[in-house]
Design an enzyme around this catalytic site. Structure first.
Site, mmCIF file in Angstrom:
data_model
loop_
_atom_site.group_PDB
_atom_site.id
_atom_site.type_symbol
_atom_site.label_atom_id
_atom_site.label_comp_id
_atom_site.label_asym_id
_atom_site.label_seq_id
_atom_site.Cartn_x
_atom_site.Cartn_y
_atom_site.Cartn_z
ATOM 1 N N GLN B 12 0.887 -1.275 0.006
ATOM 2 C CA GLN B 12 0.017 -0.039 -0.085
ATOM 3 C C GLN B 12 0.837 1.194 0.064
ATOM 4 O OE1 GLN B 12 -3.111 0.016 -0.765
ATOM 5 N NE2 GLN B 12 -3.499 2.218 -0.734
ATOM 6 N N LYS B 14 3.700 1.764 -1.462
ATOM 7 C CA LYS B 14 4.100 1.836 -3.192
ATOM 8 C C LYS B 14 2.887 2.540 -3.884
ATOM 9 C CE LYS B 14 7.861 -1.413 -3.060
ATOM 10 N NZ LYS B 14 8.502 -2.812 -3.703
ATOM 11 N N ASP B 69 10.122 -3.334 -8.994
ATOM 12 C CA ASP B 69 10.945 -4.033 -8.116
ATOM 13 C C ASP B 69 12.180 -3.251 -7.601
ATOM 14 O OD1 ASP B 69 10.851 -6.845 -7.019
ATOM 15 O OD2 ASP B 69 13.055 -7.179 -7.930
ATOM 16 N N SER B 70 12.463 -3.413 -6.374
ATOM 17 C CA SER B 70 13.244 -2.401 -5.667
ATOM 18 C C SER B 70 13.985 -3.051 -4.596
ATOM 19 C CB SER B 70 12.673 -1.038 -5.483
ATOM 20 O OG SER B 70 11.620 -1.093 -4.597
ATOM 21 N N PHE B 158 9.477 3.632 4.866
ATOM 22 C CA PHE B 158 9.461 2.393 5.149
ATOM 23 C C PHE B 158 10.532 1.543 4.796
ATOM 24 C CE2 PHE B 158 8.248 1.018 0.593
ATOM 25 C CZ PHE B 158 7.955 2.092 -0.115
ATOM 26 N N ASP B 161 14.392 2.576 4.634
ATOM 27 C CA ASP B 161 14.636 4.001 4.727
ATOM 28 C C ASP B 161 15.224 4.494 6.022
ATOM 29 O OD1 ASP B 161 13.558 4.198 2.292
ATOM 30 O OD2 ASP B 161 11.499 5.169 3.008
ATOM 31 N N HIS B 186 14.872 6.692 -5.350
ATOM 32 C CA HIS B 186 15.083 5.933 -6.440
ATOM 33 C C HIS B 186 13.816 5.608 -7.150
ATOM 34 C CE1 HIS B 186 13.679 3.776 -2.874
ATOM 35 N NE2 HIS B 186 13.669 2.901 -3.321
ATOM 36 N N ARG B 187 12.615 5.601 -6.495
ATOM 37 C CA ARG B 187 11.372 5.288 -7.155
ATOM 38 C C ARG B 187 10.950 6.562 -7.845
ATOM 39 N NH1 ARG B 187 9.580 2.999 -2.905
ATOM 40 N NH2 ARG B 187 10.256 1.171 -3.312
#
Lengths: 211, 211
Positions: B12, B14, B69-70, B158, B161, B186-187
């Site tokens: 959730q 993301k 995907d991370s 989250f 982090d 990054h996202r």
């Protein structure tokens, strides 16, 4: 007269493995267990950590010191656990937990991507004041290639042995006999590379002059 | 008319992060959460796993699908945890255990050797039958560089982090505001690289013809 080398490890399995190898290949050397202070292994490579341990043991005892740093590398993990092999599941855990965690992490990884290797870096530190030799340091390296099994199997060996299938084998390293492992292992390969260096430390005695 | 994209994640956090980014940068797109079947993520890279997830979501819904995907990479671990970030402490554990284990493994690693990065690979899969476009696949990549802290700190964010200090920062990613993270992460970087691709999917509407 025998040359004494202190082995800077508190791992009784490793002491026994080395004593077998040394008595076979370099009969003029006696391996003693070391029980002095242990340094923080804060190097970033197996070689650095092996040298850190051997230097402390040599400084503390005044004797020639040999230290091993070894572990398992997994290709899909970029070479990890590597120098973190002994604390993979955290500093409060043991080798059973380390092995279980590694297999759990790789649970979804297919056979063709499970390449792995055992690495052993053996550091020899000859301090000042040893008869017949200048002080020097030497690191010998051995690598044993294979793959990770999906389940542990076998009761010989220790550490990650039950999950490591050497190239050319169907058995895990923990299913090999001690004699087989003494021929093939990363520790045996590193030791073999070190033998000529160790032999230079042994004064000419009856065994060698007779040949 | 809005283009619908299903976001192939059950996380959730993301979903919310993407909804914010999309509504800001590509207003003609609506992000829907996906709750269909989840494939086994058995790829060996972030890109492969992102594509596996997006393909399944696109096939299941017939809609355009986006999957993330991370994870975190640590230099001294050879890039691990990498694709194993979400199960680092084992399949039965949560993100708090993953973070605690990583910090425990690296307990003796000095500051100068704690380089790390967050990587995000965003896969977009446009299946056959979408109005106005041929089917295609695209992967966009974002990397956020920094270092691992020794202790977690901060309550925003989250996953890892609380232990990630971005380059140029003294705060962890969990101490940045959501707005700051939306600029730097990054996202965000991967999403920025994907924006031109997403914009091509949006029919010319009032917002774009007015400019």
């Amino acid at each position: 007269m025998s040359v004494e080398i202190v082995l800077a490890t508190h791992n009784q399995h490793k002491v026994e493995e080395f004593q077998r190898l040394v008595s076979r290949d370099v009969p003029g050397i006696t391996v003693l267990a070391y029980d002095g202070p242990e340094p923080v292994e804060d190097g970033t490579t197996f070689s650095e950590n092996a040298l850190i341990k051997a230097r402390v043991a040599a400084a503390h005892t005044g004797s020639i010191a040999l230290a091993d740093d070894s572990g398992i590398g997994v290709e899909i993990l970029g070479g990890s656990p590597g120098i973190f092999s002994a604390r993979w599941a955290g500093s409060q855990h043991d080798s059973t937990a380390n092995l279980a965690l590694l297999l759990d992490q790789l649970q979804d990884v297919h056979e063709e991507h499970r390449a792995a290797w055992f690495a052993c870096h053996l550091a020899l530190v000859v301090p000042p004041g040893i008869d017949g030799t200048e002080p020097f340091e030497h690191v010998a390296v051995g690598t044993w290639r294979g793959a990770l099994a999906t389940e542990p199997s076998g009761t010989n060996g220790f550490g990650y042995d039950p999950a490591f299938i050497p190239d050319g084998e169907r058995r895990t390293a923990a299913e090999l006999s001690p004699a087989e492992k003494n021929e093939l292992s990363h520790r045996a390969l590193a030791f073999r590379a070190l033998v000529p260096v160790l032999q230079r430390l042994v004064p000419e005695g009856p065994a060698s002059t007779a040949s």
